[in-house]
Enzyme design. Structure first.
Site, mmCIF file in Angstrom:
data_model
loop_
_atom_site.group_PDB
_atom_site.id
_atom_site.type_symbol
_atom_site.label_atom_id
_atom_site.label_comp_id
_atom_site.label_asym_id
_atom_site.label_seq_id
_atom_site.Cartn_x
_atom_site.Cartn_y
_atom_site.Cartn_z
ATOM 1 N N ARG A 94 0.831 -1.209 0.000
ATOM 2 C CA ARG A 94 0.000 0.000 0.000
ATOM 3 C C ARG A 94 0.860 1.251 0.000
ATOM 4 N NH1 ARG A 94 -3.321 -0.800 5.427
ATOM 5 N NH2 ARG A 94 -4.862 0.506 4.366
ATOM 6 N N GLY A 103 -7.337 7.842 -2.891
ATOM 7 C CA GLY A 103 -7.391 7.163 -4.182
ATOM 8 C C GLY A 103 -6.308 7.558 -5.152
ATOM 9 N N MET A 105 -3.031 6.855 -5.109
ATOM 10 C CA MET A 105 -2.074 5.814 -5.442
ATOM 11 C C MET A 105 -2.654 4.449 -5.077
ATOM 12 S SD MET A 105 1.411 7.724 -4.640
ATOM 13 C CE MET A 105 0.561 9.014 -3.828
ATOM 14 N N ARG A 340 -7.143 7.879 9.861
ATOM 15 C CA ARG A 340 -6.622 9.216 9.564
ATOM 16 C C ARG A 340 -7.675 10.230 9.998
ATOM 17 N NH1 ARG A 340 -7.291 8.038 3.220
ATOM 18 N NH2 ARG A 340 -9.546 7.987 3.203
ATOM 19 N N HIS A 456 -15.547 6.806 -4.048
ATOM 20 C CA HIS A 456 -14.621 7.830 -4.534
ATOM 21 C C HIS A 456 -15.337 9.148 -4.791
ATOM 22 C CE1 HIS A 456 -12.426 9.878 -7.864
ATOM 23 N NE2 HIS A 456 -11.409 9.638 -7.066
ATOM 24 N N ARG A 618 -17.817 56.722 1.830
ATOM 25 C CA ARG A 618 -16.836 57.277 0.903
ATOM 26 C C ARG A 618 -17.534 58.283 -0.006
ATOM 27 N NH1 ARG A 618 -13.994 53.392 -3.348
ATOM 28 N NH2 ARG A 618 -16.069 53.477 -4.270
ATOM 29 N N SER A 807 -7.876 54.274 5.355
ATOM 30 C CA SER A 807 -8.380 52.988 4.917
ATOM 31 C C SER A 807 -7.681 52.634 3.600
ATOM 32 C CB SER A 807 -9.896 53.056 4.734
ATOM 33 O OG SER A 807 -10.357 51.839 4.217
ATOM 34 N N GLY A 809 -7.267 51.203 0.250
ATOM 35 C CA GLY A 809 -8.059 50.669 -0.854
ATOM 36 C C GLY A 809 -7.104 49.851 -1.705
ATOM 37 N N THR A 810 -6.992 48.566 -1.363
ATOM 38 C CA THR A 810 -5.899 47.794 -1.960
ATOM 39 C C THR A 810 -6.173 47.384 -3.400
ATOM 40 O OG1 THR A 810 -6.813 45.913 -0.773
ATOM 41 C CG2 THR A 810 -4.839 46.940 0.135
ATOM 42 N N ASN A 811 -7.406 47.545 -3.883
ATOM 43 C CA ASN A 811 -7.602 47.269 -5.314
ATOM 44 C C ASN A 811 -6.850 48.307 -6.137
ATOM 45 O OD1 ASN A 811 -9.290 45.324 -4.358
ATOM 46 N ND2 ASN A 811 -11.171 46.307 -5.028
ATOM 47 N N ASP A 812 -7.147 49.582 -5.872
ATOM 48 C CA ASP A 812 -6.443 50.638 -6.599
ATOM 49 C C ASP A 812 -4.968 50.682 -6.222
ATOM 50 O OD1 ASP A 812 -8.423 51.498 -8.218
ATOM 51 O OD2 ASP A 812 -9.088 53.146 -6.934
ATOM 52 N N CYS A 875 -10.030 48.181 2.988
ATOM 53 C CA CYS A 875 -11.369 47.942 2.454
ATOM 54 C C CYS A 875 -11.333 47.371 1.037
ATOM 55 C CB CYS A 875 -12.197 49.219 2.501
ATOM 56 S SG CYS A 875 -11.557 50.533 1.469
ATOM 57 N N TYR A 895 -8.741 47.291 11.621
ATOM 58 C CA TYR A 895 -9.896 46.555 11.103
ATOM 59 C C TYR A 895 -9.688 46.153 9.650
ATOM 60 C CZ TYR A 895 -11.417 50.779 8.596
ATOM 61 O OH TYR A 895 -11.486 51.848 7.747
HETATM 62 P P1 ADP Z 1 -6.310 3.644 -0.114
HETATM 63 O O1 ADP Z 1 -5.209 4.506 0.316
HETATM 64 O O2 ADP Z 1 -6.738 3.826 -1.529
HETATM 65 O O3 ADP Z 1 -7.437 3.634 0.873
HETATM 66 P P2 ADP Z 1 -5.438 1.213 1.082
HETATM 67 O O4 ADP Z 1 -4.008 0.921 1.089
HETATM 68 O O5 ADP Z 1 -5.983 1.743 2.340
HETATM 69 O O6 ADP Z 1 -5.738 2.173 -0.130
HETATM 70 O O7 ADP Z 1 -6.146 -0.128 0.675
HETATM 71 C C1 ADP Z 1 -7.254 -0.289 -0.136
HETATM 72 C C2 ADP Z 1 -8.244 -1.220 0.545
HETATM 73 O O8 ADP Z 1 -7.657 -2.460 0.826
HETATM 74 C C3 ADP Z 1 -8.722 -0.670 1.868
HETATM 75 O O9 ADP Z 1 -10.082 -0.924 1.993
HETATM 76 C C4 ADP Z 1 -7.945 -1.457 2.869
HETATM 77 O O10 ADP Z 1 -8.615 -1.593 4.082
HETATM 78 C C5 ADP Z 1 -7.773 -2.791 2.183
HETATM 79 N N1 ADP Z 1 -6.565 -3.438 2.656
HETATM 80 C C6 ADP Z 1 -5.319 -2.958 2.607
HETATM 81 N N2 ADP Z 1 -4.441 -3.801 3.179
HETATM 82 C C7 ADP Z 1 -5.168 -4.852 3.589
HETATM 83 C C8 ADP Z 1 -4.835 -6.043 4.283
HETATM 84 N N3 ADP Z 1 -3.584 -6.311 4.636
HETATM 85 N N4 ADP Z 1 -5.819 -6.897 4.569
HETATM 86 C C9 ADP Z 1 -7.086 -6.629 4.201
HETATM 87 N N5 ADP Z 1 -7.460 -5.538 3.549
HETATM 88 C C10 ADP Z 1 -6.516 -4.646 3.251
HETATM 89 MG MG MG Z 2 -7.267 3.342 2.689
HETATM 90 MG MG MG Z 3 -10.496 53.039 -5.200
#
Ligand code: ADP
Ligand code: MG
Ligand code: MG
Length: 928
Positions: A94, A103, A105, A340, A456, A618, A807, A809-812, A875, A895
């Site tokens: 991963r 999504g 990578m 995350r 996605h 003004r 004040s 007048g940063t546009n002008d 302004c 202000y």
């Molecule tokens: P993304 O960053 O696109 O979410 P992930 O690396 O998290 O990609 O993985 C894509 C999917 O695969 C996720 O749903 C993740 O939970 C699942 N996944 C990743 N590694 C494993 C694993 N070792 N066992 C089971 N599912 C996995």
């Molecule tokens: Mg993931």
């Molecule tokens: Mg002006």
């Protein structure tokens, strides 16, 4: 010492996202606090950067050796062996960089499978269907991600088999079908790459690691970073995570899903998410089947649901921030696979931040800092007009709130094309993929017919704050035909539809929308902001209506009231034109006498609305010919009138002749016939037009914006400024008499020398004396200067002796400092300047701190050197831009003033500025 490239989840530093990527660092962190994470390790972003830096793209020395060491640890932790033909260890590979890029990578699952280990997996699990299901997934993912085989080639085969056996979805496929699919997939790879599918697990692993590293410099990732301004300081390279596979696809007691510790659409404090039984992780995100809400799990798998709640609580208590996490259940055991910070829309962010502060998880300051001021804009997004009672054409999941209308388009490229032409479009797809991202940027909203709230489409749209309806299964989308079918209704490309992402409804045509209000939580948060901020936030408002609206947004006064906007109403313009074309001061005075009560009434309304807050008025600023028609228009009209005059003269002849004839027959002519031949009306209109044309020609300037305008106008036509000043002060006197406290401020535009200011000040003082005498009340006011001319900035010390406030007048001032005319710059060369990094930003949007800002800083210093209590504000449009606000705070402005709807953004930004300053000071004290 040799380089350390690889870290097990037990040893990696959970805080070091730069090195381990967000996914890797968090997996280390939660492994170390004891959550159930499958054993794994992370290969650092350093390894990625070294790999990419080599011309041949070689893995740096030691990476594979250290990887093998870690694999051995996984083997002993799981009791399985990588490549074993009896009980094989499988892993996922991963990606994960410091910034979450959903999504962007790709992940490879089930790595380690080959013709031998597959048999081992099947024998060990005694589950042939599961074995082939895992195998076909692996071949496709590995083929796509690591070997570059197009997805469609696999999808074609998959669909073909599904069709052959009449299966509705993947769960309807039997072991044999999946075996068939696996074989077809292997053939696809062989055919497309000219080589057999790699069998050696370590070779697979190495290819996969390289592919993930390589994806960092792939087009999709590069585009994404550019679009979201992700610099190398924020994220540099991707790490690779190698994680022991756990299986959600071993049967109906297995599942995989995504959870949010709180609802990311509303902020509600309740576990939220979706899951699929008998599936692997990818399925939920890709929208292969529409997943079920987690609440259903509470009924169907109560014991596991309890475990899930426990996981949720632990995550939130540890991070004190909403978590977005992935989990998989294998045969009754719950694993956490990722966590995350949850991306949320602005209203959810505001709500959760305020509630977490109330719960004592975070401080008020932290709550404030969590909300990006710019994101508040989303809360001001339109909703469908509540009065609208239409029935939706179709419904789907409310995946990202807000409402939008636009023309339907069926692919991202088309969306981009039309979007560039300024056409509003709605992107409609079966499901979306990362390669559709440019279509999201161009679209007003996104509609998909498949996939859930964590698909996605939903995730990306929410991140962008665009409305999205997902999984509208009643719609059949045919991208080839560029049509969508809903029952008997056919939607073609170009048809207009409206999405309500808050409710998940789709309507034909453009539905009326209204602005959204403040939530209670936002009111609370902005209250905290006002306490934390030093800068006051004013609004630019020109009419009583604007003022009332600004007040709703929390404006602390009006920083700019452009009086000329009051002249534009249809019934007022003729009086203004009279004033301009007047030949004598007496004529002009007569027109002004009619304008006076109108302006006074407006000011009274505005003062009353804002009472007791300051209102900065003004005096007239634009070149006066702006109120007149253009020369061309007048010339054309005159020509028509001349033609008309000829016709009328013709009528005269006709009438005379008719009279003669009538005389001979003795019958009188109807009186209207006489009028027909009367040229007097046409003549008077022609005279008037000619008078205006003469004036337009006399007023013509080569460079009107640098010409006869602002204070120059006030000095050459003192009666105009006198009328305005009188209107302001009389309105104030009226209010004061009525017991309404007011704080009017009179501001002079375009000042470049102190003599101008003195000149106008004298007018103000004399009118003030008269007004106080006539009304018999004390009228308080302030007198100040716009700072929008470079010379004014340079003479700030001397101007400050005459002014109570400045004040900017940063546009002008931006135009003047760059010597760019805004319209020409933005149309002609600025885009290229930005593209080539000759200028970083558009200085008309983002205050140019180094030039314009520096000048402002100097002017503030010089001004206060002669007038220490001088009040200073801004302004221009920059007054509502968070980074510019921070700068204004740092140079000691009192202000900022911006358009009404930006007031909340500015209030929060002003708080951020002070909080961050406090932190900086604290840090400096620590190091000192
Ligand atoms: P993304 O960053 O696109 O979410 P992930 O690396 O998290 O990609 O993985 C894509 C999917 O695969 C996720 O749903 C993740 O939970 C699942 N996944 C990743 N590694 C494993 C694993 N070792 N066992 C089971 N599912 C996995
Ligand atoms: Mg993931
Ligand atoms: Mg002006």
């Amino acid at each position: 010492m040799k380089n350390k490239w690889v870290y097990s989840y037990h040893e990696g530093d959970g805080k070091n996202k730069q090195l381990l990527g967000g996914k890797g660092a968090n997996l280390c962190e939660i492994t170390q606090i004891g959550l159930n994470v499958p054993p794994g390790f992370v290969i650092s972003t350093d390894a990625c950067l070294s790999y990419l830096a080599q011309p041949e793209h070689q893995l740096p020395e030691g990476v594979m050796a250290q990887t093998r060491e870690q694999m051995a640890t996984l083997e002993s932790a799981t009791g399985k062996r990588f490549g074993s033909a009896t009980d094989p260890l499988l892993v996922s590979v991963r990606s994960g960089s410091a910034m979450s890029m959903p999504g962007m990578m790709d992940t490879i699952l089930n790595l380690g499978l080959n013709s031998q280990t597959l048999l081992g997996l099947i024998a060990h699990t005694r589950n042939e269907r599961f074995g082939y299901d895992s195998y076909r997934r692996f071949i496709q993912l590995f083929g796509k991600v690591a070997l570059g085989v197009p997805d469609e080639l696999f999808d074609e085969q998959f669909e073909a088999v599904k069709k052959n056996v009449g299966a509705e979805s993947d769960v309807g496929l039997q072991a044999n079908d999946l075996k068939d699919i696996s074989e077809r997939f292997l053939a696809v790879v062989r055919h497309h790459t000219g080589k057999p599918f790699p069998e050696d697990p370590y070779e697979q692993l190495e290819i996969a690691i390289k592919a993930v590293f390589g994806s960092w410099s792939g087009k999709r990732a590069v585009d994404y970073r550019r679009e979201f301004h992700i610099t190398p300081e924020m994220a540099n390279g991707t790490a690779v995570n190698v994680v022991t596979m756990v299986f959600g696809n071993m049967g109906n007691d297995c599942a995989t899903g995504v959870g949010f510790t709180r609802n990311p659409a509303t902020g509600e404090n309740m576990l939220y998410g979706e899951y699929l039984t008998n599936a692997q992780g990818e399925d939920v995100v890709a929208g292969i089947r529409t997943p079920k809400p987690l609440q259903e799990m509470a009924r169907k798998m109560p014991a596991l649901y309890t475990q899930l709640l426990d996981l949720r609580n632990k995550l939130e208590r540890h991070y004190c921030e909403i978590q977005d996490f992935e989990f998989t259940i294998e045969k009754g055991v719950l694993y956490c696979l990722q966590t995350r910070n949850g991306k949320m829309n602005a209203s959810a962010m505001v709500r959760t931040s305020v509630e977490m502060a109330h719960e004592g998880l975070i401080s008020e300051e932290e709550a404030l800092l969590r909300v990006n001021p710019q994101h508040l804009e989303q809360m001001l997004y339109p909703r469908l007009d509540p009065a609208f009672k239409g029935t939706p054409l179709a419904t789907g999941l409310p995946a990202s709130p807000g409402a939008a209308s636009g023309q339907v388009v069926f692919d991202a490229d088309r969306a981009e094309q039309l979007g560039k032409q300024g056409i509003k479009v709605i992107l409609v797809r079966e499901e979306t993929k990362p390669e559709d991202i440019h279509g999201f940027f161009a679209a007003q909203g996104i509609l998909t017919s498949r996939g859930g709230k964590t698909s996605h489409a939903a995730v990306v749209a929410r991140g962008m704050g665009k409305p999205c309806v997902a999984g509208a299964e009643g719609i059949h989308v045919d991208v080839q035909l560029r049509k969508a079918f809903v029952g008997n209704t056919i939607i073609k490309e170009g048809d207009v539809i409206t999405l309500d992402g808050t409710r998940g409804s789709i309507y034909l045509g453009a539905v009326p929308k209204v602005e959204s209000d403040f939530s209670d939580e936002l009111v609370t948060l902005l209250g905290w902001a006002d306490k934390a901020a030093r800068l006051k936030v004013m609004a630019n408002a020109d009419t009583p209506n604007d003022a009332a609206r600004a007040l709703k947004y929390g404006a602390m006064g009006i920083g700019l009231c452009r009086t000329e906007r009051m002249f534009n109403a249809a019934e007022r313009l003729p009086i203004v034109i009279d004033m301009i074309v007047a030949d004598t001061p007496e004529q002009r005075q007569a027109a002004l006498d009619r304008l006076l009560p109108i302006q006074r009434a407006d000011f009274k309304e505005v003062f009353k609305t804002m009472s007791p807050r300051p209102v900065t008025v003004r005096l007239l600023d634009p070149p006066i010919h702006e109120f007149l028609p253009s020369e061309q228009q007048l010339v054309d009209e005159l020509q028509q009138l001349q033609h008309l005059r000829l016709s009328v003269q013709g009528m005269e002849v006709l009438v005379e002749t008719a009279k003669l004839l009538a005389g001979s027959s003795g019958e009188p002519l109807p009186s209207s016939v006489h009028e027909l031949g009367d040229t007097r009306l046409v003549d008077s209109v022609i005279t008037r037009k000619e008078q205006i044309l003469k004036k337009v020609r006399a007023l013509r300037e080569v460079n009107p914006m640098l010409g006869h305008r602002g204070v120059r106008l006030g000095i050459t036509f003192p009666e105009i400024y006198t009328m305005q000043i009188r209107a302001v002060l009389e309105a104030a006197a009226d209010c004061t008499k009525a017991g309404i406290p007011v704080s009017p401020e009179i501001m002079v535009p375009q000042v470049c020398t102190v003599e101008e200011l003195k000149h106008v000040k004298k007018l103000v003082q004399s009118v003030h004396q008269q007004v106080e005498a006539t009304f018999g009340v004390k009228v308080h006011y302030q007198f100040g200067s716009m700072m929008e001319v470079v010379r004014a900035c340079m003479r700030a010390d001397s101007l400050a002796e005459e002014a109570q406030f400045f004040s900017f007048g940063t546009n002008d001032l931006t135009q003047a400092t760059f010597s760019f005319s805004r319209e020409d710059a933005e149309n002609k060369f600025l885009p290229m300047y930005n593209e080539r990094s000759i200028l970083q930003d558009n200085p008309f949007e983002v205050l140019d701190l180094k030039g314009v800002g520096r000048l402002m800083g100097l002017a503030v210093g010089w001004g206060r050197s002669t007038h220490p209590k001088l009040k200073v504000g801004i302004c221009g449009e920059h007054g509502g831009h968070p980074a510019s606000i921070q700068f204004c705070d740092s140079i000691g402005l009192d202000y900022v003033s911006c358009s009404g709807p930006r007031v909340p953004i500015a209030r929060l930004a002003a708080a951020h500025a002070q909080i961050l300053l406090g932190k900086e000071k604290a840090n400096a004290d620590k190091t000192a």
